[in-house]
Design an enzyme around this catalytic site. Structure first.
Site, PDB file in Angstrom:
ATOM      1  N   ARG B  59       0.532  -1.161  -0.176  1.00 49.52           N
ATOM      2  CA  ARG B  59       0.034   0.161   0.047  1.00 49.52           C
ATOM      3  C   ARG B  59       0.916   1.457  -0.156  1.00 49.52           C
ATOM      4  O   ARG B  59       0.340   1.975  -0.688  1.00 49.52           O
ATOM      5  CB  ARG B  59      -1.024  -0.203   0.870  1.00 49.52           C
ATOM      6  CG  ARG B  59      -2.162   0.963   1.143  1.00 49.52           C
ATOM      7  CD  ARG B  59      -2.294   0.946   2.684  1.00 49.52           C
ATOM      8  NE  ARG B  59      -2.756  -1.063   2.537  1.00 49.52           N
ATOM      9  CZ  ARG B  59      -3.764  -1.497   2.925  1.00 49.52           C
ATOM     10  NH1 ARG B  59      -4.662  -0.932   2.529  1.00 49.52           N
ATOM     11  NH2 ARG B  59      -3.956  -3.079   3.064  1.00 49.52           N
ATOM     12  N   THR B  60       1.934   1.478   1.097  1.00 50.27           N
ATOM     13  CA  THR B  60       2.064   2.417   1.092  1.00 50.27           C
ATOM     14  C   THR B  60       3.520   2.843  -0.424  1.00 50.27           C
ATOM     15  O   THR B  60       3.694   4.139  -1.142  1.00 50.27           O
ATOM     16  CB  THR B  60       3.136   2.658   2.712  1.00 50.27           C
ATOM     17  OG1 THR B  60       2.493   1.749   3.696  1.00 50.27           O
ATOM     18  CG2 THR B  60       4.109   3.700   2.904  1.00 50.27           C
ATOM     19  N   LYS B  87      23.186  -8.829  -0.757  1.00 51.51           N
ATOM     20  CA  LYS B  87      24.551  -8.755  -0.283  1.00 51.51           C
ATOM     21  C   LYS B  87      25.247  -8.804   0.811  1.00 51.51           C
ATOM     22  O   LYS B  87      26.396  -8.162   0.267  1.00 51.51           O
ATOM     23  CB  LYS B  87      25.137  -8.579  -1.354  1.00 51.51           C
ATOM     24  CG  LYS B  87      24.213  -9.216  -2.267  1.00 51.51           C
ATOM     25  CD  LYS B  87      24.799  -8.358  -4.278  1.00 51.51           C
ATOM     26  CE  LYS B  87      23.505  -8.932  -4.952  1.00 51.51           C
ATOM     27  NZ  LYS B  87      23.758  -8.234  -6.498  1.00 51.51           N
ATOM     28  N   ARG B 109      11.654   3.782   3.989  1.00 48.91           N
ATOM     29  CA  ARG B 109      11.047   2.042   4.157  1.00 48.91           C
ATOM     30  C   ARG B 109      12.179   0.919   5.009  1.00 48.91           C
ATOM     31  O   ARG B 109      12.808   0.987   4.662  1.00 48.91           O
ATOM     32  CB  ARG B 109       9.798   1.526   4.484  1.00 48.91           C
ATOM     33  CG  ARG B 109       9.575  -0.111   4.730  1.00 48.91           C
ATOM     34  CD  ARG B 109       7.927   0.460   5.942  1.00 48.91           C
ATOM     35  NE  ARG B 109       7.695   1.112   5.778  1.00 48.91           N
ATOM     36  CZ  ARG B 109       5.614   0.397   5.555  1.00 48.91           C
ATOM     37  NH1 ARG B 109       6.157  -1.146   5.168  1.00 48.91           N
ATOM     38  NH2 ARG B 109       4.960   1.741   5.442  1.00 48.91           N
ATOM     39  N   HIS B 137       5.417   6.678  11.640  1.00 48.98           N
ATOM     40  CA  HIS B 137       5.348   6.413   9.956  1.00 48.98           C
ATOM     41  C   HIS B 137       4.148   7.884   9.872  1.00 48.98           C
ATOM     42  O   HIS B 137       3.083   7.996   9.488  1.00 48.98           O
ATOM     43  CB  HIS B 137       4.472   5.477  10.135  1.00 48.98           C
ATOM     44  CG  HIS B 137       3.948   5.103   8.058  1.00 48.98           C
ATOM     45  ND1 HIS B 137       4.281   5.449   7.497  1.00 48.98           N
ATOM     46  CD2 HIS B 137       3.594   3.687   8.269  1.00 48.98           C
ATOM     47  CE1 HIS B 137       3.518   4.924   5.892  1.00 48.98           C
ATOM     48  NE2 HIS B 137       3.080   3.653   7.056  1.00 48.98           N
TER      49      HIS B 137
END
Lengths: 433, 319
Positions: B59-60, B87, B109, B137
């Site tokens: 969604r975000t 990695k 995020r 958030h």
């Protein structure tokens, strides 16, 4: 043959004998020869004018991590001993969480040899309580003590098994060494990266509650009572721990404790910018904890100050808070921080601070040193208690730079450090104002 | 030109009420863009934005991407899996490499609290926090605020209760700051095992029973219960959680007034929320999603140096 050395005109503070007056200190053949006002210099002696400065037993740090063997990029026994000398320490005790773990006589002997090779601050090895610090089987205390270990500890990790802790305390009695424990209930502390409180709630970081430490402090006290062994509690950080230790000492239980300069001066607010230099274990706590730790230190409930010098590579700390390792360096800032924050703020007298950093730690681990008694090895520090200096990580002698005190203005430092009569550190003359 | 919000949007804790209102007001004209047949304005033409997602998000990430594209920015998505991150590249190296490609903004995020601030302090580009660990958030809380304002015509004086796992919720923290700065009363409700220490000291009302929270509140913002919390022992079972804390139709029917129902998604139907409530007449859950795009357009526009009074003009650019 070493030239005799006469330290002339200083204020001599020797807490081991309750001595605090202007006097001269004569050092001959690596030993304290005399402490008295108006001493004459023997033939060929070097005379140093230390008027306006303080002559004291060399400082003793019961808790450092020197990373050798295994992580020599970050610190070695030689660089750690160099940093210790600059900090005014004549002796430090190296924790065994090296790679491989210092859990046998050969590993202990290696540290003794590296210390002798460096010929700076004395580095006394602490052996591991359990093989590999795995918390399962006792390591060979007897052989390690024979090779030079002065205590045992699994520091870095708590001793989770109460049975193992009990056995260690019992077995250590034969060799008359303390068992030093990092008190932390791992199930309560799991995943935690800072003190649990309002700040951790705001930052969204997982907290370590004070109870995680206090549960183990109380357990260790009960086991010391049960066994008659000597338990030494590392880096005590909470007001609750101070109260538990106070009560145990009143009952005559063989418990000693240390506190770090950072737990005496910084709170969890230092984490607010996600500054990883404020990440250590145990974590920085609250103002009320600082107040209790200071009172405990003054009263002798907490025996001594220890740095918990824990070097890390600069880029290991250059990470998100969760991902950075715990720990900070402290050898070169310990006296300055403690003197500035405790003595100049009236919490401790200067003789009290010197006691907590020299005679008391030496007595706690039954080390030579911590005294200016004639005949004792000449482990001596000359302290300059007036020069103001600023902590500049780039010029520290430790191989690592991870200090939360960067940029901090401090008053007080070691002007001269002697180990067995030999000069191992000499500060540059202070710049005139 | 970044004075309105500063360089980065890390969280609502450090924003003033005026700055929060500015974002909400700037979002208003952008809402209409998404209603047009040609959903594009040239406000960020020529700007390069990287969506750096170290955690899975649907969604975000999509909402940000729509916001960027509707403002005509050039966007690149980087997901943790399959990238250099997997990695073993460190966050700081990833950041420096992106910076070396001369980007204008990073939307990040990350599973660690503080990661957005860490990045913002190390690169010159604007950084937008799209969720950092359990910290904040901010764009989610901003879209929640906008949705409440749309529905009630105001925020000040309303009673808004966050229900569920506040302990692990960055949405809850951002909502607490945003709502209290705009004058709402904030409540939290859930078991103590899912409440962070000292939460009352943030000025919120604490409810241990959902019935009391429902009686008190005008708005319920129902947080997602992550099912792994049960495995970690914070609650005994999902079944019991629903029985004790579930927002059910029966409980809402006993309330003195009709409550507005919100959820940041993705929902666990029948765990924290009753389907009949989520799909019911007082649910604004899909309005939240719609407002998400407008709020994110406003944030990107303001951080890029756009002047709020020109948002209308920017919008008219294609007319």
């Amino acid at each position: 043959m070493m030239r005799p050395l006469l330290l002339k005109g200083g204020r001599v503070i020797d807490p081991s004998r309750g001595f605090d007056q202007p006097a001269d200190v004569l050092i001959q053949d690596g030993k304290i020869a005399a402490v008295k006002a108006g001493l004459g210099a023997p033939d060929g002696a070097e005379v140093r004018d230390v008027r306006g400065q303080v002559v004291a037993p060399g400082l003793v740090d019961l808790h450092v991590h020197l990373r050798e063997p295994g992580n020599e990029d970050v610190e070695t026994i030689a660089t750690g001993a160099r940093a210790a000398a600059a900090g005014g320490f004549s002796a430090v005790c190296a924790m065994p969480n090296t790679d491989p773990v210092t859990d046998n006589q050969a590993a202990v002997g290696f540290i003794v040899r590296q210390s002798a090779r460096a010929a700076l601050t004395r580095v006394y090895p602490i052996g591991a309580i359990s093989v590999g610090q795995r918390g399962e089987r006792l390591s060979e205390f007897g052989e390690m003590v024979g090779a030079g270990a002065v205590a045992v500890s699994d520091d870095g990790r708590p001793v989770v098994s109460s049975h193992l802790m009990r056995t260690a305390l019992e077995y250590a009695r034969t060799f008359e060494i303390p068992v030093a424990d990092h008190c932390e209930d791992p199930t309560l502390a799991a995943g935690g990266v800072m003190h649990e409180g309002l700040v951790s709630t705001r930052l969204g970081l997982k907290g370590i509650p004070a109870a995680a430490e206090e549960i183990m402090v109380e357990r260790d006290i009960l086991l010391a009572q049960l066994t008659g062994g000597h338990v030494h509690l590392c880096h005590v950080s909470t007001r609750g721990s101070v109260e538990l230790i106070r009560r145990a000492k009143e009952q005559g239980i063989r418990v000693t404790a240390e506190v770090t300069p950072h737990h005496l001066t910084l709170t969890d607010h230092a984490c607010e910018t996600y500054d990883t230099h404020a990440k250590m274990n145990p974590p920085l706590r609250e103002a009320a904890d600082i107040a209790a730790l200071r009172q405990g230190l003054k009263d002798g409930v907490i025996d001594c100050i220890a740095s918990d010098h824990a070097p890390h590579a600069y880029d290991a700390k250059e990470a998100a808070f969760d991902d950075a390792p715990f720990g900070i360096i402290g050898l070169e800032t310990a006296f300055g921080v403690a003197h500035t924050e405790l003595v100049l703020n009236g919490v401790l007298t200067l003789p009290e601070l010197i006691a907590r950093m020299s005679s008391a730690p030496a007595a706690t681990f039954r080390l030579p040193g911590g005294t200016l008694q004639p005949g004792a090895p000449a482990d001596v520090v000359v302290l300059d208690t007036t020069t103001r200096w600023t902590v500049q990580p780039a010029v520290l002698l430790s191989k690592s730079r991870n200090t939360p005190f960067a940029g901090r203005a401090l008053t007080g430092r070691a002007a001269l450090t002697l180990v067995g009569g030999a000069i191992v550190h000499q500060a540059e003359a202070p710049q005139g104002p | 030109m970044t004075a309105a919000l500063g360089k980065d949007l890390v969280g609502l804790e450090r924003l003033s009420p005026e700055q929060i209102r500015l974002i909400l007001d700037t979002a208003e004209p952008f809402k209409e863009v998404s209603e047009r047949p040609i959903k594009k304005v040239p406000a960020l033409r020529g700007k390069t934005i990287v969506n750096l997602f170290f955690e899975a998000s649907t969604r975000t990430r999509i909402s940000f991407e729509f916001a960027e594209k509707r403002l005509s920015a050039d966007t690149v998505n980087v997901a943790a899996s399959g990238s250099a991150v997997q990695k073993g590249e460190t966050l700081v190296d990833t950041a420096r490499n992106l910076e070396a490609m001369r980007i204008d903004m990073v939307v990040i995020r990350h599973p660690s609290s503080g990661a957005a601030e860490f990045l913002g302090n190390r690169i010159r580009s604007n950084v937008v926090n799209a969720g950092d660990g359990k910290h904040e958030h901010p764009t989610q809380a901003l879209l929640d605020l906008l949705t409440i304002r749309d529905k009630h015509g105001k925020i000040a004086g309303l009673k808004v209760c966050l229900v569920g796992d506040v302990l692990h919720s960055r949405v809850a923290r951002s909502n607490i700051w945003g709502l209290s700065k705009l004058g709402a009363e904030v409540g939290v409700c859930g078991p103590d095992t899912l409440m962070p220490r000292g939460i009352e000291d943030l000025g919120v009302c604490r409810f241990r029973r959902i019935e009391e929270a429902i009686e008190w509140a005008d708005v319920l913002n129902v947080l997602r219960l992550q099912l792994e919390r049960m495995e970690m022992g914070f609650i005994p079972s999902v079944r019991e959680y629903y029985r004790v804390f579930g927002v059910t139709l029966e409980r809402l029917e006993r309330a003195p007034r009709a409550l507005t129902i919100m959820h940041p998604g993705p929902m666990n139907r029948g765990v924290e929320i009753d389907s009949r409530v989520a799909d019911g007449p007082h649910s604004v859950i899909l309005d939240q999603v719609t407002n998400g795009v407008a709020v994110r357009m406003a944030v990107l526009y303001l951080l890029a140096g756009g002047r709020p009074e020109l948002a209308d003009a920017a919008k008219r650019g294609t007319e």
